[in-house]
Design a protein around this motif. Structure first.
Motif, PDB file in Angstrom:
ATOM      1  N   THR A 199      -3.095 -11.172  15.778  1.00 57.88           N
ATOM      2  CA  THR A 199      -2.255 -11.496  16.742  1.00 57.88           C
ATOM      3  C   THR A 199      -0.968 -11.236  15.761  1.00 57.88           C
ATOM      4  N   LYS A 200       0.176 -11.385  16.292  1.00 57.75           N
ATOM      5  CA  LYS A 200       1.507 -11.479  15.618  1.00 57.75           C
ATOM      6  C   LYS A 200       1.627 -12.486  14.821  1.00 57.75           C
ATOM      7  N   ALA A 201       1.173 -13.718  15.592  1.00 56.55           N
ATOM      8  CA  ALA A 201       1.371 -14.959  14.590  1.00 56.55           C
ATOM      9  C   ALA A 201       0.368 -14.978  13.325  1.00 56.55           C
ATOM     10  N   GLU A 202      -0.811 -14.453  13.683  1.00 54.44           N
ATOM     11  CA  GLU A 202      -1.798 -14.286  12.570  1.00 54.44           C
ATOM     12  C   GLU A 202      -1.108 -13.362  11.405  1.00 54.44           C
ATOM     13  N   PHE A 203      -0.542 -12.202  11.807  1.00 55.80           N
ATOM     14  CA  PHE A 203       0.026 -11.216  10.976  1.00 55.80           C
ATOM     15  C   PHE A 203       0.969 -11.898   9.939  1.00 55.80           C
ATOM     16  N   ILE A 204       1.973 -12.492  10.726  1.00 56.11           N
ATOM     17  CA  ILE A 204       3.207 -12.850  10.179  1.00 56.11           C
ATOM     18  C   ILE A 204       2.701 -14.035   9.110  1.00 56.11           C
ATOM     19  N   ALA A 205       1.814 -14.744   9.631  1.00 62.80           N
ATOM     20  CA  ALA A 205       1.303 -16.230   8.789  1.00 62.80           C
ATOM     21  C   ALA A 205       0.642 -15.515   7.301  1.00 62.80           C
ATOM     22  N   ALA A 206      -0.059 -14.394   7.680  1.00 70.31           N
ATOM     23  CA  ALA A 206      -0.871 -13.741   6.598  1.00 70.31           C
ATOM     24  C   ALA A 206       0.369 -13.181   5.547  1.00 70.31           C
ATOM     25  N   MET A 207       1.120 -12.181   6.019  1.00 77.28           N
ATOM     26  CA  MET A 207       2.169 -11.693   5.398  1.00 77.28           C
ATOM     27  C   MET A 207       3.004 -12.815   4.448  1.00 77.28           C
ATOM     28  N   LYS A 208       3.315 -13.734   5.069  1.00 83.93           N
ATOM     29  CA  LYS A 208       4.078 -14.883   4.430  1.00 83.93           C
ATOM     30  C   LYS A 208       3.525 -15.749   3.401  1.00 83.93           C
ATOM     31  N   GLY A 209       2.200 -15.786   3.639  1.00 81.67           N
ATOM     32  CA  GLY A 209       1.085 -16.306   2.640  1.00 81.67           C
ATOM     33  C   GLY A 209       0.671 -15.506   1.615  1.00 81.67           C
TER      34      GLY A 209
ATOM     35  N   LYS B 214       3.117 -13.418   0.420  1.00 83.01           N
ATOM     36  CA  LYS B 214       4.578 -13.559  -0.519  1.00 83.01           C
ATOM     37  C   LYS B 214       4.288 -14.787  -1.213  1.00 83.01           C
ATOM     38  N   ASP B 215       3.781 -15.902  -0.547  1.00 85.54           N
ATOM     39  CA  ASP B 215       3.890 -17.266  -1.592  1.00 85.54           C
ATOM     40  C   ASP B 215       2.745 -17.494  -2.249  1.00 85.54           C
ATOM     41  N   GLY B 216       1.858 -16.840  -2.162  1.00 88.07           N
ATOM     42  CA  GLY B 216       0.677 -16.969  -2.750  1.00 88.07           C
ATOM     43  C   GLY B 216      -0.432 -17.831  -2.248  1.00 88.07           C
ATOM     44  N   SER B 217      -0.094 -18.490  -1.133  1.00 87.75           N
ATOM     45  CA  SER B 217      -1.011 -19.231  -0.388  1.00 87.75           C
ATOM     46  C   SER B 217      -1.975 -18.725   0.490  1.00 87.75           C
ATOM     47  N   TYR B 218      -2.232 -17.272   0.623  1.00 92.81           N
ATOM     48  CA  TYR B 218      -3.043 -16.614   1.483  1.00 92.81           C
ATOM     49  C   TYR B 218      -4.023 -15.570   0.577  1.00 92.81           C
ATOM     50  N   GLY B 219      -5.231 -15.224   1.133  1.00 92.85           N
ATOM     51  CA  GLY B 219      -5.738 -14.132   0.671  1.00 92.85           C
ATOM     52  C   GLY B 219      -7.087 -14.213  -0.078  1.00 92.85           C
ATOM     53  N   GLY B 220      -7.888 -13.085   0.108  1.00 91.00           N
ATOM     54  CA  GLY B 220      -9.215 -13.029  -0.568  1.00 91.00           C
ATOM     55  C   GLY B 220      -9.125 -12.135  -1.935  1.00 91.00           C
ATOM     56  N   PRO B 221     -10.116 -11.191  -1.836  1.00 87.76           N
ATOM     57  CA  PRO B 221      -9.896 -10.159  -2.831  1.00 87.76           C
ATOM     58  C   PRO B 221      -8.878  -9.395  -3.146  1.00 87.76           C
ATOM     59  N   MET B 222      -8.110  -9.157  -2.254  1.00 88.18           N
ATOM     60  CA  MET B 222      -6.846  -8.261  -2.555  1.00 88.18           C
ATOM     61  C   MET B 222      -5.615  -8.847  -2.435  1.00 88.18           C
ATOM     62  N   LYS B 223      -5.707 -10.287  -2.789  1.00 86.93           N
ATOM     63  CA  LYS B 223      -4.596 -11.263  -2.893  1.00 86.93           C
ATOM     64  C   LYS B 223      -3.385 -10.734  -3.787  1.00 86.93           C
ATOM     65  N   GLY B 224      -3.931 -10.253  -5.044  1.00 82.08           N
ATOM     66  CA  GLY B 224      -3.000  -9.835  -6.015  1.00 82.08           C
ATOM     67  C   GLY B 224      -2.275  -8.601  -5.487  1.00 82.08           C
ATOM     68  N   LEU B 225      -3.036  -7.650  -5.169  1.00 79.78           N
ATOM     69  CA  LEU B 225      -2.389  -6.423  -4.759  1.00 79.78           C
ATOM     70  C   LEU B 225      -1.619  -6.678  -3.510  1.00 79.78           C
TER      71      LEU B 225
ATOM     72  N   GLY C 103       1.899  -7.878  -4.385  1.00 79.90           N
ATOM     73  CA  GLY C 103       2.856  -7.035  -4.755  1.00 79.90           C
ATOM     74  C   GLY C 103       3.498  -6.176  -3.794  1.00 79.90           C
ATOM     75  N   GLN C 104       2.763  -6.086  -2.635  1.00 80.21           N
ATOM     76  CA  GLN C 104       3.224  -5.202  -1.616  1.00 80.21           C
ATOM     77  C   GLN C 104       4.026  -6.100  -0.735  1.00 80.21           C
ATOM     78  N   SER C 105       3.858  -7.350  -0.625  1.00 75.45           N
ATOM     79  CA  SER C 105       4.803  -8.223   0.409  1.00 75.45           C
ATOM     80  C   SER C 105       5.905  -8.770  -0.251  1.00 75.45           C
ATOM     81  N   VAL C 106       6.048  -8.864  -1.450  1.00 77.68           N
ATOM     82  CA  VAL C 106       7.177  -9.630  -2.049  1.00 77.68           C
ATOM     83  C   VAL C 106       8.402  -9.024  -1.773  1.00 77.68           C
ATOM     84  N   GLY C 107       8.687  -7.677  -1.380  1.00 81.50           N
ATOM     85  CA  GLY C 107       9.706  -6.923  -1.505  1.00 81.50           C
ATOM     86  C   GLY C 107      10.076  -7.080   0.178  1.00 81.50           C
ATOM     87  N   LEU C 108       9.195  -7.529   1.005  1.00 79.34           N
ATOM     88  CA  LEU C 108       9.685  -7.594   2.458  1.00 79.34           C
ATOM     89  C   LEU C 108      10.376  -8.673   2.828  1.00 79.34           C
ATOM     90  N   SER C 109      11.397  -8.555   3.697  1.00 79.86           N
ATOM     91  CA  SER C 109      12.193  -9.657   4.308  1.00 79.86           C
ATOM     92  C   SER C 109      11.469 -10.314   5.348  1.00 79.86           C
TER      93      SER C 109
END
Length: 91
Positions: free
Chosen positions: A46-56, A58-69, A72-78
């Motif tokens: 859902t849009k809400a899930e996607f937005i929460a994941a991307m913000k997570g 960015k701030d390091g609070s979300y993600g599994g095995p690809m969290k580090g990658l 780096g991809q999300s930090v430059g997104l507004s």
């Protein structure tokens, strides 16, 4: 030389006009791929899930095995970029 520089500038602007373009290589043109065999299919989120994941990412609070990658991809997104991608790809 001026023509090459102008063309390069135009292509760069087109590439950055759509913030999802940097995602296509792993997630597919429509968000249909399991990126690197490890991610969720983002078109099914859902849009809400996607937005929460991307913000997570960015701030390091979300993600599994690809969290580090993804950090780096999300930090430059507004927030506006994340919203635009969500509107384009997510349900």
């Amino acid at each position: 030389m001026k023509k090459v520089l102008l063309l390069t500038s135009i292509l760069a602007c087109v590439a950055f006009a759509n913030p999802y373009q940097k995602c296509v290589g792993c997630h597919g043109a429509n968000g249909e791929k399991v990126a690197l065999g490890k991610s969720k299919v983002i078109k099914d989120m859902t849009k809400a899930e996607f937005i929460a994941a991307m913000k997570g990412y960015k701030d390091g609070s979300y993600g599994g095995p690809m969290k580090g990658l993804m950090k780096g991809q999300s930090v430059g997104l507004s927030d506006a970029d994340i919203e635009a991608i969500a509107n384009q790809i997510a349900k």
